[in-house]
Every structure is written in C-alpha cells, then in structure tokens.
Write an enzyme that holds these catalytic residues in place. Structure first.
Site, mmCIF file in Angstrom:
data_model
loop_
_atom_site.group_PDB
_atom_site.id
_atom_site.type_symbol
_atom_site.label_atom_id
_atom_site.label_comp_id
_atom_site.label_asym_id
_atom_site.label_seq_id
_atom_site.Cartn_x
_atom_site.Cartn_y
_atom_site.Cartn_z
ATOM 1 N N GLY A 123 0.766 -1.092 -0.085
ATOM 2 C CA GLY A 123 0.114 0.013 -0.088
ATOM 3 C C GLY A 123 0.932 1.204 0.375
ATOM 4 O O GLY A 123 0.396 2.268 0.393
ATOM 5 N N GLY A 124 2.002 1.147 -0.841
ATOM 6 C CA GLY A 124 2.854 2.263 -0.746
ATOM 7 C C GLY A 124 4.072 2.468 -0.260
ATOM 8 O O GLY A 124 4.671 3.484 -0.102
ATOM 9 N N GLU A 152 -2.888 -1.137 11.033
ATOM 10 C CA GLU A 152 -3.665 -2.090 11.532
ATOM 11 C C GLU A 152 -4.741 -1.417 12.532
ATOM 12 O O GLU A 152 -5.727 -1.538 12.598
ATOM 13 C CB GLU A 152 -3.027 -3.295 12.239
ATOM 14 C CG GLU A 152 -2.568 -4.006 11.084
ATOM 15 C CD GLU A 152 -1.513 -5.328 11.750
ATOM 16 O OE1 GLU A 152 -0.389 -4.881 12.183
ATOM 17 O OE2 GLU A 152 -1.885 -6.463 11.722
#
Ligand code: FES
Ligand code: FES
Lengths: 754, 160
Positions: free
Chosen positions: A485-486, A714
């Site tokens: 995610g990057g 998370e």
C-alpha cells in the site's frame, strides 16, 4: 563524519506527498499481480474440495481422472511428506507445520467444506476442472461441530483427536486447542470495591479479509530440482519457507519472485496453493499455474475468527476503572491458531487498570481455518470492551472521551499484556477527537454519535534491505517486503532524506528471495517501521563509505568530512570543492570499487499505535438500515512519512471495520456449508454506502525509530465496530451485542413485535 | 471441438483471436492476448475489476463471452494513456493516492472514464453511485472519489 538528527526541521521529503514509484505501472495496467504471469508450455491446475464439513476419507481414486486427455499430474495428501508437529510463528498468528500441511491437502480426514483433497494439472483449466469430476472420493461422514459453544460441550465431536501442545506432546482430547491467560492484580477481589460493575457478553461472526485479488501462483520445478515460484503474498520469504518445509526442499533450491499484491490484510500470510503447484510441476515437468475462484477464496482461505467475548469492568462513582476481566472464545476453524492471544492482549490495552485479567481459548470447529485479519483478534475485543466503556459513561453520566482520558494508558503505565508503556500518544489522540468540530456537531432525529478507541502493536521482526550507489549517482534500494500500500514510496522518501537527494533519484525494487536478505512478512504494521529502519541504516553505512571515498580523493582525514545535501564537504576548509554523489560514484573504481551496503536486523523496541474514531449514524426506523453519515478517525502515526498513504490506511481500515459492524458475516447452513461465498451475498461496503472518511493524523514520535514512525496499518480497524455500535446505541437506545447490525436485526430490536 | 475465430478492435488495434465458446472476454484478454491489465476479482459481475468499454458502453468483461466481441470495439485500461501522457483520471489517481494495492484501479479508471463521458460534472453522490459496482477493499473509497472529482474538474477546464 557527522550526521543530522532526523527530528529536526531540515526534513525535505518526510511529510510530503510525492507520487509513488510504482504508481504509473499501476494506473496503466502494466503492474503484474499474482495471476498475471505465464510461462511457455504452462499447465493449469485446479483443486478438488470437500463437500462435507467433517468426514473420514476412506479412499481416493484418481485413475479415471489421470486417464483424461490433457491431464498431466494429480497430487493427493499421500503425495506430500508427513510433517512432525512444530510450532511456527511467522507474521501474526501461530501455526504448526503439520497442521498447515494438512490444511493445504487433507490427510485421512476433511475438516470443513472446501478443504482441499486433490489437485489436478492439465493443459487447460477446463480440462483440469473436468478431471476434478472424475476423481472418486469415498467418505465416511462424521458428526460435525459448527460453533464454539457446542464445540466445548462434553459430548462434542472432536475436530482432531491427535493434537499436540507447544512442546510437541500429545494433548488430552478436546476442541480447546489452546488457552491463554494474562493480566495483573486480582480483579475478582477488586470488583467488590467498585461502585458500578458492567458484565456483558458479545458475539461476532467470521468475516473475510476481502482482498480483491484471489490467491494465485505459478510454479516451475526444473529437472535439477530448482524451483521458482511467482506469486502474490505478504512475504516471498514466508512462501519460500512454508513451501520448502511442506515439500521437504532446501530453502536454497527455492526462489520466490514476488508479484504485486492485490490486497492481503493478513490473509496472505500463509500458503494454500504454492506447495500444490510445485508438487504438480515436479510431477509433470512443466510450469503450473493456479488461480483461485472467488468462491474458493471464501470457502478455503481467511476468514477472521468468529468470537464470543464476555467483559466485566468495575468503576468508581468518580469514573476510575477499578478492575477488568474478560473471557474470549475465538473459533480457530478446523486447525488450531485463532487470533485469541492477540485479542486477549489488546482487550484492556488502552486503559490503566490496577487489576486486569483476560482468559482466551482457541476453539476448533468444522469451518475453514481462520487467518490473520488486520490487527488480528483486536476488533472483536474492542467491540466488547468499548461497548461496555460506553455504557459506563452513560451510567456515570461522564462524557465518553473524558471517561477514557481519565483512565487512558500512558507512558509508565503497566499494560494489561505485560510491559510498561513507553511514550505513546493515546491521550493526545483522545484530546484531538474531543477538540474536533465533529464532536459537538448537531445531530438530527434518528441520528446518533459514537466514539471508540483501540490500539495495535507494531511488530518489529526481522528485516533486511540493500542500498546501492549507481554510477550516475542515483540510488537503488532493494527491499524484501511486498509493497501492499505504498511502502516503496515511504522507503524511497527515507533514503532520499538520508542522502539529501531528490526523491526521483531513488529507485526501490522488491527483491526476490535470492536478491536480498531475509525479511519477515509484510504484516504487523511493520514495513515502513522496521524495513524502513534497515533502509536508513544501510543508507547511513553507504554515506559513511561515500565520505571515506571523498576523504581519499582529497587526501584528508575522514573525520573532517561531512555529508549534506547529496554532497561530501569539508566544512573547515572552503578551498576543497564538495564532491557530489555522482562524482564519487563515477570515480568509485579508483577509490575502492562499487559502493553499497545492506543492513539486517531483528527490530526491537517497537511502538504502539492508538486510534480514536467518531462515527455518526442515521437509523431508518422503517427498515432498520443504518447509514454512516459522518466519520472522523484520529490516529497517532508517530511521524507520517507520506501522509496520503497514512490517511489511506486509516480510511481503508475504518471502512473494513464499518463493513464488519454493519453487514459482513459468514453464513453457514446446518451442514456446515457457507451460504454466501460471493461478493453479492457477502456484502462489503461500496462507495455509495459511505461518506468521506476524515483522517486526522496525530504525531507523537516513536522514540525507537530514526524518524519517529509508528506502524499505522492495523490500528484503524480496531475502533470502528464499537464506534458504529455506540452510535447506533445513541440513535436508538438499544445496546447491540451481536454482529452484524444488519437491517433485520436492527429492526427486530427496535420493534420486537414485528 | 473447434475454436471460434473472432476479429475485433482492442485499444485501437485490430486484433484476431481464437476462443472456445464458453470463454469470457476477460479470459481471452488475460490468458489468450496476455493483456493482463484488466483484472479478475470475482468472475461473477460483482466487483468491477474487469470493467472494459464495449462500443463505448461499460461492461464487466467476465460476464461477456469472447465470441460476442466479433466486430466490436473494446477499450481497456491499457489504452487509456496516450503514449507517455496519462489520462487525467490516471494522473489524479496518482496525485490523490487513490490506490493502495492497485488491483481495483484498472476497473475504477475505466468505470470513471465512462461516467465522465456521460456526465462531465458529476456530484460526489453521483460518483459514489456510479462506482458502486466497483469494489475496493483498501482505500475506503475516499481518495478515489476525490480523484474522480478532481479529474472531472480538470477535464472541464475548471480549476482542479
Ligand atoms: S471480475 Fe468481473 S465483476 Fe468481478
Ligand atoms: S486499492 Fe486495493 S482494492 Fe482498491
């Protein structure tokens, strides 16, 4: 040589929002994901899966299937080596290799509908599919058990009769695979001194991680025993380790090439297909490709555990939490290893309790083996505890954020899971939520506002990274963690910052298992944190070498050389012209050869990330439908390297939690068959269900990271369920203790007569 | 069983392929023509990852038989950029960080392009409803919606 500290005001890249290095590939369709690889002469393989929840396999007859034109190889459980019980802990959930092997391919017995029984490789997927229908399996159907309550009843059918404990010793027969207990003080006695005690039970259903990319892999076993696997996962080293273990191969024989990963959320931290594809390739001598259908993903991978949690909290009239105790039963599925330990650790973690205890049980049922899902175990625990805290606030007539502030964990407080907290940002996060205009915004009829908090750990674990200086002065970074995610962007930014060069001059590649040192999985919110730390360390080693090379060129003492803005300089002598990266790199052949360094380590002393969410809902009294109309999520990110991707993590986690709260649930029929194995009936949130999700980043630097980073991935899924439930409570007056809050349930509760 | 011969135009090129009767357009794009930019998330029309344009209509390529492509014009994400020049939607997806894992992105881009062709000035609500057939599990949609609105503004020539 001296170094800047990284918490100063000189940062150039950290905190900015450049375009990610892999962005163009991903918006043009050129990025290659798990199912996007092909090899000449490749076969396609499919898996035969159990139609029964619990059955003994008397025999499997593959003769007719093997005879079908185009079928090249078949494997069944008999073809995999028997593996001794051995605990493994990679990623976020405990596993036992023997159990993992049995989950990949059933031996003797099937434990859930969808359990893999055999795999067939054929020239086309249509032929492989046809061959599955020709495999004859003779089953002896056994009684099954589908929920934790019946599983622990005295006469319950046993999911396994040969379980071992952590030391490999045989356990007494029971569906309780594991028990954990933790805490401090004596809650039982302390409850007597409380003015108020709330004791309530909650249930949640299994939910799937819901990544959009199904599991897929391509494996090629050469005649020399060398194996190459192309696949998408949360860790190429994890795939290599598990596949080698399950097939009895040397790690050095197996190379795993990471594909781009189309979402994982914890669900891609184990193997399902890879050992099968390798075994089929070994047998057929040809490359073998496997891609799961969405239905297989639902039936045979994931999900997060269903849970039953009882929480008891006692407080004084003034609002001080006196004691907390919790009992957590999590469904592991057909093999041990739910996230109950993490649930037990996190359940009281946000608060300073003098007396706290949690009791967790890992319970076997005839359902798919559970897998990690983003902050595994914590969201359901937070649902229970934050609902009770909300009720306490009502009963005590204290503002719910004030009540949390009054009891918030902070530096020095003994956590409910053991260690004392270092510097954490929970108080600051609560204060930011309380000060935000959202908190006092007016509400209309049928609307309600909920607040909830949550925390998650940042795993450190093992990381490696390599940093190389190229001849033109650009920098190559190799990371061993899939970029989910990057993280390429955040690693490039930290390297650019260290070298003092343009972000565009740093190239980040995700290395295969043969090109960079070992890395644990992309999980536990750890990549920017731990692998980032290794990139910083390797960069600093390279900078030290650059300074030495420059010193050599100038013939000065290296102590006099300083690195700044991409150049070596001698600050105490302005007659010496600075040497740039490119100049040192071009001349490297004359000063000692190529310049590069790698760093590896077990990263310790990691942080915690706390989140506080505000949620407004509107409940339709006619239909029971709950709409989230405003949502603001606050989180301590330590330091946001690339704020857009931090916000993205927060927004994505919040929406997964909203889905879990409102709609998502595995629905099984009595025979143990999942009734909603598709996106139509397993309803994840879509764009029209949601408002914008405002993400507010709080930065309380993590003292253990060179840039103060805390892992952020998370924590944002921890507060949403109780935030939604508390908002529904505020809107309707009804406390919901079972998920999901779907329209029929809500309507029922609003109007029990209907 | 003999295969069927199909002639079609894909991303501006005329293409021919052979397919089985039951193969979907998505199967052929990905596994026969190796155009893997178009993704499969479900195969049942529920996720939008396989979105393509068929004669300027938005369709799920997993729900369409490849044989039906005969004589039709198909556009995929792979044809959106003009050489090195990204389409404004692609550019704004990058600038707004509207992708995390990126597997849903091809479908969103194609679907959003179809929306802007019909409605160059959609409201946030219209964007959300138009894109309700596309699943994204990573982003929570926020940045996707912003990227589409920003691209629409740029394409209208308004202040982006
Ligand atoms: S793959 Fe076509 S809609 Fe999901
Ligand atoms: S970015 Fe991962 S599914 Fe959308």
């Amino acid at each position: 040589m001296t170094q800047k500290t990284r918490d100063d005001q000189t940062l150039k890249w950290v905190g900015t929002r450049p375009i990610r290095p892999d962005g163009v590939e991903k918006v043009t369709g050129r990025a290659r994901y798990g199912a996007d690889f092909a090899r000449p002469d490749m076969l396609w393989a499919k898996v035969l899966r159990s139609p029964h929840a619990h059955a003994r396999i008397r025999s499997i007859d593959v003769r007719e299937a093997l005879a079908l034109d185009g079928v090249k190889a078949i494997v069944t459980g008999d073809d995999l080596p028997e593996i001794a019980s051995e605990q493994a802990f990679v990623g976020e959930e405990p596993t036992d290799y023997r159990m993992m092997s049995q989950n990949v391919l059933a031996r003797g017995k099937v434990g859930y509908v969808g359990h893999a029984i055999a795999a067939v490789a054929a020239t086309t997927s249509a032929v492989a599919e046809e061959a599955l229908g020709l495999i004859e399996v003779d089953y002896e159907i056994l009684p099954h058990v589908l929920d934790a309550v019946s599983a622990i009843a005295p006469d319950a059918p046993l999911v396994h009769d040969d379980l071992c404990d952590r030391k490999g010793e045989k356990k007494a027969p029971s569906n309780i695979a594991n028990e954990v207990e933790m805490g401090h003080g004596d809650p039982e006695a302390a409850f007597a001194s409380a003015d108020f005690v709330i004791d309530r039970s909650f249930t949640t259903q299994a939910v799937h991680q819901g990544y959009i990319e199904p599991h897929a892999c391509l494996a090629e076993a050469g005649p020399d025993g060398q194996v190459t696997i192309w696949c998408s996962s949360q860790g190429q080293f994890m795939i290599r380790g598990y596949t080698a273990k399950l097939l009895g191969l040397d790690l050095a024989q197996v190379r795993v090439v990471p594909a781009e990963i189309g979402g994982g959320f914890g669900g891609k931290t184990t193997v399902y297909l890879e050992p099968l594809a390798v075994a089929l390739s070994q047998r057929s001598g040809r490359p073998v490709k496997m891609v799961m259908s969405r239905e297989e993903v639902f039936r045979a991978t994931g999900p997060a555990s269903a849970s039953r949690i009882r929480v008891k909290i006692g407080a004084t009239r003034a609002g001080n939490f006196v004691a907390g105790e919790a009992w957590l039963d999590y469904e592991a599925g057909a093999f041990p290893g739910s996230s109950v330990a993490a649930g037990s650790m996190t359940i009281f973690a946000p608060y300073a309790f003098e007396h706290a205890r949690s009791h967790g049980r890992d319970i076997l049922v005839n359902k798919p083996k559970s897998a990690a899902y983003r902050a595994p175990g914590a969201p359901m625990a937070a649902f229970a505890v934050e609902s009770v805290v909300d009720d306490l606030a009502r009963q005590l007539e204290i503002d719910p954020i004030d009540l949390r502030l009054q009891n918030a964990a902070q530096e020095g407080v003994q956590s409910s899971f053991g260690p004392r907290y270092k510097r954490i940002g929970f108080v600051e996060t609560l204060e930011a939520a309380q000060a935000h205009p959202h908190y006092d915004a007016p509400l209309k009829a049928n609307q309600g506002r909920g607040v909830a908090a949550g925390m998650w750990f940042n795993a450190g674990l093992q990381s490696s990274a390599a940093v190389m200086v190229n001849a033109d002065g650009s920098i190559s970074v190799i990371s061993g963690n899939p970029d989910i995610g990057g993280s390429r962007a955040s690693l490039a930014m930290m390297a650019a910052e260290e070298f003092g060069i343009a972000y565009e001059k740093v190239g980040v590649r995700i290395g295969d298992t043969a090109s960079v040192g070992y890395n644990d999985v992309t999980g536990g919110s750890r990549v920017t944190l731990a692998t980032g730390k290794m990139v910083v360390e390797a960069s600093r080693q390279v900078i030290a070498q650059l300074c030495e090379r420059a010193a050599k060129v100038w013939d000065v003492d290296v102590e006099r050389v300083q690195w700044a803005d991409g150049k070596a300089t001698v600050p105490d002598d302005d007659t010496i012209k600075p040497l740039g990266l490119a100049e040192i790199a071009t001349g490297a052949g004359r000063t000692g050869g190529p310049i590069q360094a790698s760093a590896s380590g077990s990263v310790r002393g990691v942080g915690m990330s706390f989140a506080v969410h505000l949620c407004d809902v509107e409940v339709d009294p006619e239909t029971g439908k709950v709409d989230v109309i405003r949502y603001t999520a606050f989180q301590d990110a330590g330091r946001a390297i690339h704020p857009s991707y931090v916000e993205g993590q927060i927004q994505g986690g919040a929406v997964q939690g909203i889905g879990w709260a409102l709609n998502e649930a595995y629905v099984f029929d009595e025979s143990g068959r999942l009734e909603n194995p598709g996106f139509l009936d397993y309803r994840m949130p879509v764009a029209s269900d949601l408002p914008m999700i405002d993400a507010v980043i709080i930065e309380v630097a993590n003292p253990d990271h060179p840039y103060g980073v805390r892992g952020v991935g998370e924590a944002p899924i921890v507060p949403p369920i109780p935030a939604v439930a508390n908002a529904v409570r505020a809107a309707t007056g009804v406390r919901f203790s079972d998920l999901p809050l779907s329209p029929p349930r809500v309507l029922d509760a609003l109007d029990p007569a209907s | 069983m003999s295969k069927r011969h199909v002639t079609t135009t894909i991303d501006g090129e005329s293409r021919e392929f052979l397919c089985e009767d039951e193969q979907t357009l998505l199967d052929v794009l990905r596994d026969v023509l190796m155009k893997t930019g178009t993704k499969e998330g479900c195969g049942t029309g529920d996720c939008g990852a396989c979105s393509v344009m068929l004669d300027s209509r938005l369709v799920c390529s997993c729900l369409m038989l490849a044989a039906e492509a005969e004589g039709r014009v198909i556009e995929t994400v792979e044809g959106m950029a003009e050489g090195d020049r990204l389409h404004p939607l692609q550019q704004h997806f990058l600038e707004e960080a509207a992708l995390q894992c990126g597997v849903c992105t091809p479908g969103f881009l194609v679907a959003a392009q179809a929306l802007l062709a019909r409605n160059p000035d959609p409201s946030e609500r219209e964007v959300r409803f138009w894109l309700a057939g596309n699943l994204c599990r990573c982003t929570g949609y926020d940045k996707i919606i912003r990227a589409v609105l920003a691209a629409a503004a740029e394409m209208r020539g308004a202040d982006a």
